[in-house]
Motif scaffolding. Structure first.
Motif, PDB file in Angstrom:
ATOM      1  N   GLY A 220      34.732 -16.955   2.423  1.00 17.99           N
ATOM      2  CA  GLY A 220      35.845 -17.292   3.303  1.00 17.99           C
ATOM      3  C   GLY A 220      36.425 -16.044   3.928  1.00 17.99           C
ATOM      4  N   ARG A 244      29.619 -18.802   2.743  1.00 18.02           N
ATOM      5  CA  ARG A 244      30.138 -20.176   2.764  1.00 18.02           C
ATOM      6  C   ARG A 244      31.539 -20.160   3.382  1.00 18.02           C
ATOM      7  NH1 ARG A 244      28.493 -21.134  -2.946  1.00 18.02           N
ATOM      8  NH2 ARG A 244      30.696 -21.374  -3.436  1.00 18.02           N
ATOM      9  N   GLY A 245      31.700 -20.861   4.502  1.00 11.38           N
ATOM     10  CA  GLY A 245      33.011 -20.963   5.137  1.00 11.38           C
ATOM     11  C   GLY A 245      33.546 -19.651   5.650  1.00 11.38           C
ATOM     12  N   ASN A 247      34.083 -16.316   8.439  1.00 11.44           N
ATOM     13  CA  ASN A 247      34.517 -16.161   9.819  1.00 11.44           C
ATOM     14  C   ASN A 247      33.796 -14.978  10.463  1.00 11.44           C
ATOM     15  OD1 ASN A 247      36.824 -18.206  10.354  1.00 11.44           O
ATOM     16  ND2 ASN A 247      37.248 -17.433   8.321  1.00 11.44           N
ATOM     17  N   ASP A 270      26.664 -21.509   7.301  1.00 12.01           N
ATOM     18  CA  ASP A 270      27.888 -22.170   6.833  1.00 12.01           C
ATOM     19  C   ASP A 270      29.101 -21.351   7.269  1.00 12.01           C
ATOM     20  OD1 ASP A 270      29.937 -23.480   5.502  1.00 12.01           O
ATOM     21  OD2 ASP A 270      28.865 -23.613   3.604  1.00 12.01           O
ATOM     22  N   LYS A 271      29.638 -21.660   8.463  1.00  9.37           N
ATOM     23  CA  LYS A 271      30.724 -20.880   9.046  1.00  9.37           C
ATOM     24  C   LYS A 271      31.962 -21.748   9.273  1.00  9.37           C
ATOM     25  CE  LYS A 271      30.203 -17.227  10.344  1.00  9.37           C
ATOM     26  NZ  LYS A 271      30.375 -15.952   9.601  1.00  9.37           N
ATOM     27  N   GLU A 272      33.141 -21.148   9.034  1.00  6.86           N
ATOM     28  CA  GLU A 272      34.380 -21.773   9.492  1.00  6.86           C
ATOM     29  C   GLU A 272      34.610 -21.438  10.961  1.00  6.86           C
ATOM     30  OE1 GLU A 272      38.677 -20.474   8.461  1.00  6.86           O
ATOM     31  OE2 GLU A 272      38.214 -22.122   7.094  1.00  6.86           O
TER      32      GLU A 272
END
Length: 337
Positions: A220, A244-245, A247, A270-272
């Motif tokens: 994150g 995972r998640g 930026n 797997d990107k926010e």
């Protein structure tokens, strides 16, 4: 001033990624040290009475805080024995080096001071050499290996992993931070009430230099977020394939001068926020980014990704010095926002 030391070589395991995908300098040096997976259970602890030793005097302590307090406002290196140390310390003054006797086998694990970090640094200067920081968590979701609140900081051959944050600083200081030959693994989160935590989050602290280091498997936030007025980020590896998640790879939210050169980037699936790899001035350009050099980097997307992010997104309108970068398919070079 602190003494610069020669460091012993450390045996390491092979890379998870195929060596031919990595830059030659990367295969031969830096990150191999920190990627070595040494199970905590395999690390042999030393007698508590000799775990923390002041190098110049040979005086030993059973607690890291006691050793730090003994240095006081002086200059000293504290030798930390191999083992798993569930301890933390607050440095209130002086110049201290925290030096692992065996880099890669000396671990500060899971103990937090002042609800902030394993090392809370507010002295004149600190150097951290060869330490591993693991399992740093606090209720606010920003537990760090190092919390820097004053003075210069030099970090080398260290590993920050499986925590909410690697290194976090305060704002309002004009000092210098250097990070070299270190690795940041499975860090970051956006679950906290105060916003995201990141692998490295440097506040308005003067100058940041990050060289020959590895960032991987973020959990994150951004890999490097810096509000410093000057940033030099060179010859690093940003491997987001296991993220995972996450930026941005690099976020300079306040703008700033300096250079981003010779780095290797792979954006994972797997990107926010996947819209850009490098963001400049996304939260208001407090500092001019005129002349910010971005060149000689290699950036691409992990296999199977078809989206089209931008390599560099700029919110400042300043005259960035973007040179030649090797970009893989579907990566657009630049965009003004």
């Amino acid at each position: 001033m602190l003494t610069i030391i020669s460091y012993a070589k450390v045996m390491v395991s092979p890379f998870a990624l195929a060596a031919e995908r990595l830059p030659r300098w990367f295969v031969g040096g830096v990150a191999a040290f920190a990627v070595a997976a040494i199970p905590l259970a395999a690390v042999m602890a030393q007698p508590a009475s000799s775990s923390f030793t002041i190098a110049a005097t040979g005086q030993g302590f059973s607690s890291l805080q006691a050793a730090v307090d003994a240095v006081g406002d002086g200059d000293a290196a504290i030798l930390i024995a191999p083992g798993i140390h569930e301890q933390c310390a607050i440095q209130r003054s002086g110049r201290i080096e925290y030096r692992a006797q065996e880099p890669g086998r000396t671990v500060l694990n899971g103990t937090i001071c002042e609800g902030k970090a394993a090392l809370v640094l507010r002295g004149k200067a600190a150097r951290v050499t060869g330490l591993t920081f693991t399992n740093m968590r606090v209720p606010e979701k920003n537990g760090a290996g190092i919390r820097l609140e004053n003075g210069t900081l030099d970090v080398s051959q260290s590993w920050f992993r499986d925590s909410e944050q690697g290194i976090l600083t305060v704002n309002g200081k004009q000092s210098r931070i250097t990070i070299d030959k270190s690795t940041f693994t499975r860090l970051g989160t956006c679950e906290g009430r105060g916003g995201c935590a990141h692998s490295i989050y440097i506040g308005d602290y003067g100058e940041l230099v990050v060289t020959r280091s590895r960032f991987e498997e973020g959990r994150g936030g951004h890999y490097v977020k810096s509000r410093a007025s000057r940033n030099t980020i060179s010859d690093n590896s940003f491997d987001d394939t296991g993220g995972r998640g996450t930026n941005y790879m690099i976020d300079l939210p306040s703008g700033g001068a300096g250079s981003i050169t010779g780095n290797w980037f792979v954006q994972g699936k797997d990107k926010e926020n996947w819209s850009t790899l490098i963001a400049v001035g996304a939260e208001g350009a407090k500092y001019s980014s005129d002349g910010l050099v971005i060149e000689g980097n290699d950036a691409r997307l992990a296999p199977g990704i078809t989206r089209q992010p931008v390599f560099v997104a700029d919110w400042t309108g300043d005259r960035l010095a973007i040179g030649r970068n090797a970009l893989g398919p579907n990566l657009k070079p630049f965009e003004t926002r």
